[in-house]
Design a protein around this motif. Structure first.
Motif, short mmCIF file in Angstrom:
data_model
loop_
_atom_site.label_atom_id
_atom_site.label_comp_id
_atom_site.label_asym_id
_atom_site.label_seq_id
_atom_site.Cartn_x
_atom_site.Cartn_y
_atom_site.Cartn_z
N ARG A 49 -40.70 40.16 26.89
CA ARG A 49 -41.52 39.06 26.38
C ARG A 49 -40.75 38.23 25.36
N ARG A 50 -40.02 38.89 24.47
CA ARG A 50 -39.30 38.17 23.43
C ARG A 50 -38.15 37.34 24.01
N VAL A 51 -37.45 37.90 24.97
CA VAL A 51 -36.34 37.15 25.60
C VAL A 51 -36.88 35.94 26.35
N LEU A 52 -37.95 36.14 27.11
CA LEU A 52 -38.56 35.01 27.83
C LEU A 52 -39.04 33.95 26.86
N ALA A 53 -39.64 34.37 25.75
CA ALA A 53 -40.11 33.41 24.75
C ALA A 53 -38.95 32.64 24.15
N GLY A 54 -37.86 33.33 23.86
CA GLY A 54 -36.69 32.67 23.29
C GLY A 54 -36.09 31.63 24.21
N ALA A 55 -36.02 31.96 25.49
CA ALA A 55 -35.48 31.00 26.46
C ALA A 55 -36.43 29.83 26.66
N ARG A 56 -37.73 30.14 26.79
CA ARG A 56 -38.70 29.07 27.01
C ARG A 56 -38.75 28.09 25.85
N ALA A 57 -38.54 28.58 24.64
CA ALA A 57 -38.60 27.71 23.46
C ALA A 57 -37.55 26.61 23.53
N ALA A 58 -36.46 26.88 24.23
CA ALA A 58 -35.36 25.91 24.28
C ALA A 58 -35.30 25.13 25.58
N LEU A 59 -36.22 25.35 26.49
CA LEU A 59 -36.16 24.67 27.78
C LEU A 59 -36.33 23.16 27.65
N ALA A 60 -37.05 22.73 26.61
CA ALA A 60 -37.22 21.29 26.41
C ALA A 60 -35.90 20.58 26.13
N GLU A 61 -34.88 21.36 25.74
CA GLU A 61 -33.55 20.79 25.50
C GLU A 61 -32.82 20.45 26.80
N GLY A 62 -33.39 20.89 27.93
CA GLY A 62 -32.76 20.63 29.21
C GLY A 62 -31.45 21.36 29.41
N PRO A 63 -31.42 22.69 29.22
CA PRO A 63 -30.16 23.43 29.31
C PRO A 63 -29.62 23.49 30.73
N ASP A 64 -28.30 23.52 30.83
CA ASP A 64 -27.63 23.72 32.10
C ASP A 64 -27.42 25.20 32.39
N ALA A 65 -27.49 26.05 31.35
CA ALA A 65 -27.34 27.48 31.51
C ALA A 65 -27.99 28.18 30.34
N VAL A 66 -28.41 29.43 30.57
CA VAL A 66 -28.96 30.28 29.51
C VAL A 66 -28.14 31.56 29.45
N VAL A 67 -27.69 31.91 28.26
CA VAL A 67 -26.90 33.12 28.04
C VAL A 67 -27.72 34.11 27.23
N VAL A 68 -27.89 35.31 27.74
CA VAL A 68 -28.52 36.38 26.97
C VAL A 68 -27.39 37.09 26.22
N ALA A 69 -27.19 36.69 24.97
CA ALA A 69 -26.02 37.14 24.20
C ALA A 69 -26.36 38.40 23.41
N CYS A 70 -26.91 39.39 24.11
CA CYS A 70 -27.36 40.62 23.48
C CYS A 70 -27.31 41.72 24.53
N ASN A 71 -26.67 42.83 24.21
CA ASN A 71 -26.56 43.92 25.17
C ASN A 71 -27.92 44.53 25.50
N THR A 72 -28.70 44.84 24.47
CA THR A 72 -30.00 45.46 24.69
C THR A 72 -30.91 44.56 25.52
N ALA A 73 -30.94 43.27 25.18
CA ALA A 73 -31.78 42.33 25.91
C ALA A 73 -31.33 42.18 27.36
N SER A 74 -30.02 42.22 27.58
CA SER A 74 -29.50 42.11 28.95
C SER A 74 -29.93 43.31 29.79
N VAL A 75 -29.92 44.49 29.18
CA VAL A 75 -30.33 45.70 29.89
C VAL A 75 -31.77 45.58 30.37
N HIS A 76 -32.65 45.11 29.50
CA HIS A 76 -34.08 45.17 29.78
C HIS A 76 -34.66 43.89 30.38
N ALA A 77 -34.10 42.74 30.09
CA ALA A 77 -34.80 41.49 30.40
C ALA A 77 -34.02 40.51 31.25
#
Length: 256
Positions: A49-77
């Motif tokens: 939920r937290r990773v999805l919220a973090g990515a969604r918060a920045a979608l208005a910026e029109g990103p070309d890519a999203v990086v999950v820059a966290c090992n724990t978050a990458s494992v789970h989300a």
């Protein structure tokens, strides 16, 4: 080019700095979650939920890519986030540099958070890439939190404790938490020059550019802007981030 990086805190700085060095012209959006950090002790559902919220918060910026820059978050989300965003927006995760450490040869250790150490994910990486190699998992309780606070005394204590649990014949240490990258020099000073350190930031930055079909252009004009979100709110760079070279590098940019 516009790239969002998601993490609970300032652990994303090392990957952001690697991207900035590779593409000075890229806009970087740092989405951190100070209201709910640390993520490590949370359940898989909560982390997702937290990773999805973090990515969604920045979608208005029109990103070309999203990086999950966290090992724990990458494992789970990572997979839920990819299911939501791809193929429209490529999503890149962070994997500890177990393979290059194993390819180097010699016994090595993996320093990681207690949540990651001994996890099926980490065991799977060792089984896949380092079978037959002596690998010592070393949990580092408190180190990521100390780095987040830029608490130098607590960082030194946590590093010293981890070094004591690292076998004397260790030839390399994989830094299995992106926060640890920020104190790489301190870790090297304790372990000694004979111990190589492996981090994922450079590889993640390179993979991000590959997913975008872009090349590194370190000589490009330094026109990339920086934006920061804190638990979904527009924010400034955390003061603790400026205590590290990666944070200082990023802060010395246009802020949009």
């Amino acid at each position: 080019m516009r790239i969002v990086l998601v993490d609970s805190g300032i652990g994303l700085l090392s990957t952001a700095a690697a991207l900035r060095e590779a593409r000075p012209d890229a806009d970087l959006i740092l989405s951190m979650d100070p209201d709910h950090m640390p993520w490590g002790p949370r359940s898989t559902a909560e982390i997702t939920r937290r990773v999805l919220a973090g990515a969604r918060a920045a979608l208005a910026e029109g990103p070309d890519a999203v990086v999950v820059a966290c090992n724990t978050a990458s494992v789970h989300a990572l997979e839920p986030l990819r299911a939501e965003l791809e193929p429209r927006i490529p999503v890149v995760g962070t994997v500890p540099a177990v393979k290059p450490a194993a390819d180097r040869g010699g016994p090595f250790a993996i320093w990681a958070t207690p949540a990651t150490t001994g996890s099926p994910y980490q065991r799977g990486l060792v089984e896949r890439f380092a079978r037959g190699t002596a690998v010592t998992p070393v949990a580092c309780p408190g180190l990521a939190d100390a780095v987040e606070r830029a608490d130098s005394s607590s960082v030194r204590d946590a590093v010293a404790r981890a070094a004591e649990r690292t076998p004397a014949d260790t030839s390399a240490v994989v830094l299995g938490c992106t926060h640890y990258d920020l104190v790489e020099e301190w870790i090297s000073a304790v372990l000694g020059d004979g111990v190589a350190l492996f981090t994922a930031a450079g590889a993640v930055a390179a993979q991000t550019l590959r997913r975008l079909g872009a090349e590194a252009r370190p000589g490009a004009p330094r026109t990339g802007a920086l934006r920061v979100y804190a638990s979904g709110r527009p924010a400034e760079m955390p003061e603790a981030a400026l205590r590290y070279p990666a944070g200082a590098l990023l802060a010395a940019e246009p802020v949009g």
